[in-house]
Design an enzyme around this catalytic site. Structure first.
Site, PDB file in Angstrom:
ATOM      1  N   HIS A 158    -161.645  79.953   9.580  1.00 22.21           N
ATOM      2  CA  HIS A 158    -161.922  81.218   8.877  1.00 22.21           C
ATOM      3  C   HIS A 158    -161.259  82.429   9.546  1.00 22.21           C
ATOM      4  CE1 HIS A 158    -165.378  81.302  11.616  1.00 22.21           C
ATOM      5  NE2 HIS A 158    -166.049  80.417  10.913  1.00 22.21           N
ATOM      6  N   HIS A 184    -177.555  73.481  13.288  1.00 26.61           N
ATOM      7  CA  HIS A 184    -176.788  74.545  12.620  1.00 26.61           C
ATOM      8  C   HIS A 184    -176.182  73.950  11.351  1.00 26.61           C
ATOM      9  CE1 HIS A 184    -174.110  77.784  11.880  1.00 26.61           C
ATOM     10  NE2 HIS A 184    -173.100  77.407  12.622  1.00 26.61           N
ATOM     11  N   ASP A 237    -168.884  72.719   9.305  1.00 27.06           N
ATOM     12  CA  ASP A 237    -168.160  71.944  10.328  1.00 27.06           C
ATOM     13  C   ASP A 237    -169.116  70.989  11.055  1.00 27.06           C
ATOM     14  OD1 ASP A 237    -169.193  74.412  11.246  1.00 27.06           O
ATOM     15  OD2 ASP A 237    -167.915  74.411  13.009  1.00 27.06           O
ATOM     16  N   TYR A 281    -163.324  81.956  22.002  1.00 27.07           N
ATOM     17  CA  TYR A 281    -164.422  81.577  21.105  1.00 27.07           C
ATOM     18  C   TYR A 281    -165.483  82.676  21.062  1.00 27.07           C
ATOM     19  CZ  TYR A 281    -167.627  78.523  18.669  1.00 27.07           C
ATOM     20  OH  TYR A 281    -168.451  77.974  17.720  1.00 27.07           O
ATOM     21  N   HIS A 322    -168.676  72.235  20.005  1.00 24.26           N
ATOM     22  CA  HIS A 322    -167.206  72.284  19.981  1.00 24.26           C
ATOM     23  C   HIS A 322    -166.693  72.178  21.415  1.00 24.26           C
ATOM     24  CE1 HIS A 322    -166.901  73.537  15.783  1.00 24.26           C
ATOM     25  NE2 HIS A 322    -167.742  74.524  16.007  1.00 24.26           N
TER      26      HIS A 322
HETATM   27 FE1  FEO Z   1    -170.943  77.994  13.140  1.00 22.94          FE
HETATM   28 FE2  FEO Z   1    -169.150  75.455  14.506  1.00 22.94          FE
HETATM   29  O1  FEO Z   1    -170.069  76.359  13.178  1.00 22.94           O
END
Ligand code: FEO
Length: 396
Positions: free
Chosen positions: A24, A78, A82, A192, A225
């Protein structure tokens, strides 16, 4: 295609996205991972899932550890796609006894997947779920970075599943912080935070304070991640503490776009002025630096000097887009100044100053405009602008 042991009876079964280059609007030059885990206990529990396009890799790893149909619970920390994109098919396959989530998590799952009758189990902070040998507790982290976000803590292992927090968009065959290049790891964690969490810094600050207040012992931080903080979770916590308090490093950035190099000449002279005052600076031309890389630099900078030529009574489009992006992320506690060249109307400097004032930057100079091409005197005034910013930085 191997699952990886994290601690006894907890395995990484996620997916590595080597190819993703845009998240995004954030440039993910090193790809990313979507981390998911399975806890092998009396109640076998899956923690998070992966993006739907990588569901096959995820299932293959999961099946190395357990027959998916034997899984009892799914924890969803969450709901962003993804992490939950493969959830509908996984729920169909597993038929879980419980889908453990926050109250907002349930709402978000219903709004994404339109399944009112899934076996949601809403957990409140302080409510524990015992899996047998391991106990899960939950920390609501609303707006870090979605309303549904939560952390899951495994008490016996002092292990924190931190969802997006402490993550990095970093595809690697290694799974742990001590196995990768430390400079790359820090670069990606910084990027990040800058691009995902800057807006929520007050909430990060409160979270770090809460973790300290309740004396939560953390041996391992396990984000959704990138790599797992196994050897040095302290550096992840310390970095988030620093960033959430908007502490700059005393350096300056000159961020600019230029039409026929006049604004670029000015940018270099602003840099000379900063250097005269002993201030370290970087010149970032938006033509060659992606907005998300620039934001990584903004996170730690103490002064932002913006330069832009005037185009069609406004800003060059790359600068306009960057300002929209930066305004959304709301970095704070910065000194600001502006400069730029123009042909006839010359609105750019005024617009840059307005944007910085809206972000509550401390704009320390009215800014400097040059018609068409700077003279030696104009360039000298740009050096003075850099010195003014440098002096203010030294005073602050
Ligand atoms: Fe907020 Fe990695 O999704």
């Amino acid at each position: 295609m191997n699952a990886v042991k994290v601690v006894d009876n907890i395995y990484w079964v996620g997916a590595i996205d080597w190819n993703v280059r845009d998240f995004h609007g954030y440039s993910t030059n090193r790809g990313t991972t979507y981390n998911a885990f399975v806890i092998m206990d009396e109640k076998i529990t899956l923690v998070d899932t992966v993006k739907s396009s990588l569901k096959g890799d995820f299932l293959k790893r999961l099946k190395e550890i357990v027959d998916p149909e034997k899984i009892d619970y799914i924890v969803i920390n969450h709901v962003e796609l993804d992490h939950s994109g493969s959830l509908p098919e996984i729920v169909e396959l597993i038929k879980p006894e419980k889908i453990i989530c926050s109250k907002m998590g349930q709402k978000a799952m219903v709004e994404h997947f339109h399944q009112e009758d899934w076996p949601y189990e809403i957990v409140e902070p302080g409510k524990d779920i015992c899996l047998g040998q391991k106990t899960l507790s939950f920390i609501e982290t609303r707006m870090l970075h979605w309303p549904d976000s939560m952390f899951t803590y495994v008490k016996e292992d002092k292990l924190l599943f931190s969802s997006d927090a402490f993550g990095q968009h970093y595809a690697t065959s290694e799974r742990f912080d001590d196995e990768v290049d430390q400079a790359v790891l820090m670069e990606e964690m910084t990027k990040y935070y800058a691009n995902i969490l800057t807006l929520y810094s007050p909430k990060v600050k409160k979270l770090i304070e809460t973790v300290k207040e309740i004396g939560l012992e953390i041996d391992m931080i396990v984000p959704d991640h990138g790599v797992i903080w196994r050897s040095n979770p302290g550096i992840a916590l310390e970095s988030y503490d620093k960033w959430s308090r908007n502490i700059g490093d005393g350096n300056a950035l000159i961020i600019y776009d230029t039409m026929w190099h006049s604004t670029e000449k000015m940018a270099k002279e602003v840099g000379s002025g900063l250097q005269d005052e002993g201030i370290s600076y970087k010149l970032l031309n938006l033509r060659y630096n992606h907005r998300s890389d620039v934001m990584r630099e903004v996170l730690n900078a103490s002064a932002i000097v913006l330069g832009c030529s005037t185009l069609n009574n406004g800003l060059l489009p790359r600068m306009a887009g960057f300002l929209m992006y930066m305004r959304g992320l709301r970095p704070t506690n910065k000194i600001g100044a502006a400069f730029g060249s123009f042909g006839w109307s010359g609105e750019a400097v005024k617009l840059l100053n307005q944007a910085m004032e809206e972000m509550n930057f401390d704009v320390v100079d009215p800014g400097y405009r040059v018609k068409y091409v700077p003279t030696d005197d104009d360039l000298h005034k740009c050096t003075e602008l850099g010195r003014t910013v440098g002096k203010k930085l030294k005073e602050s």
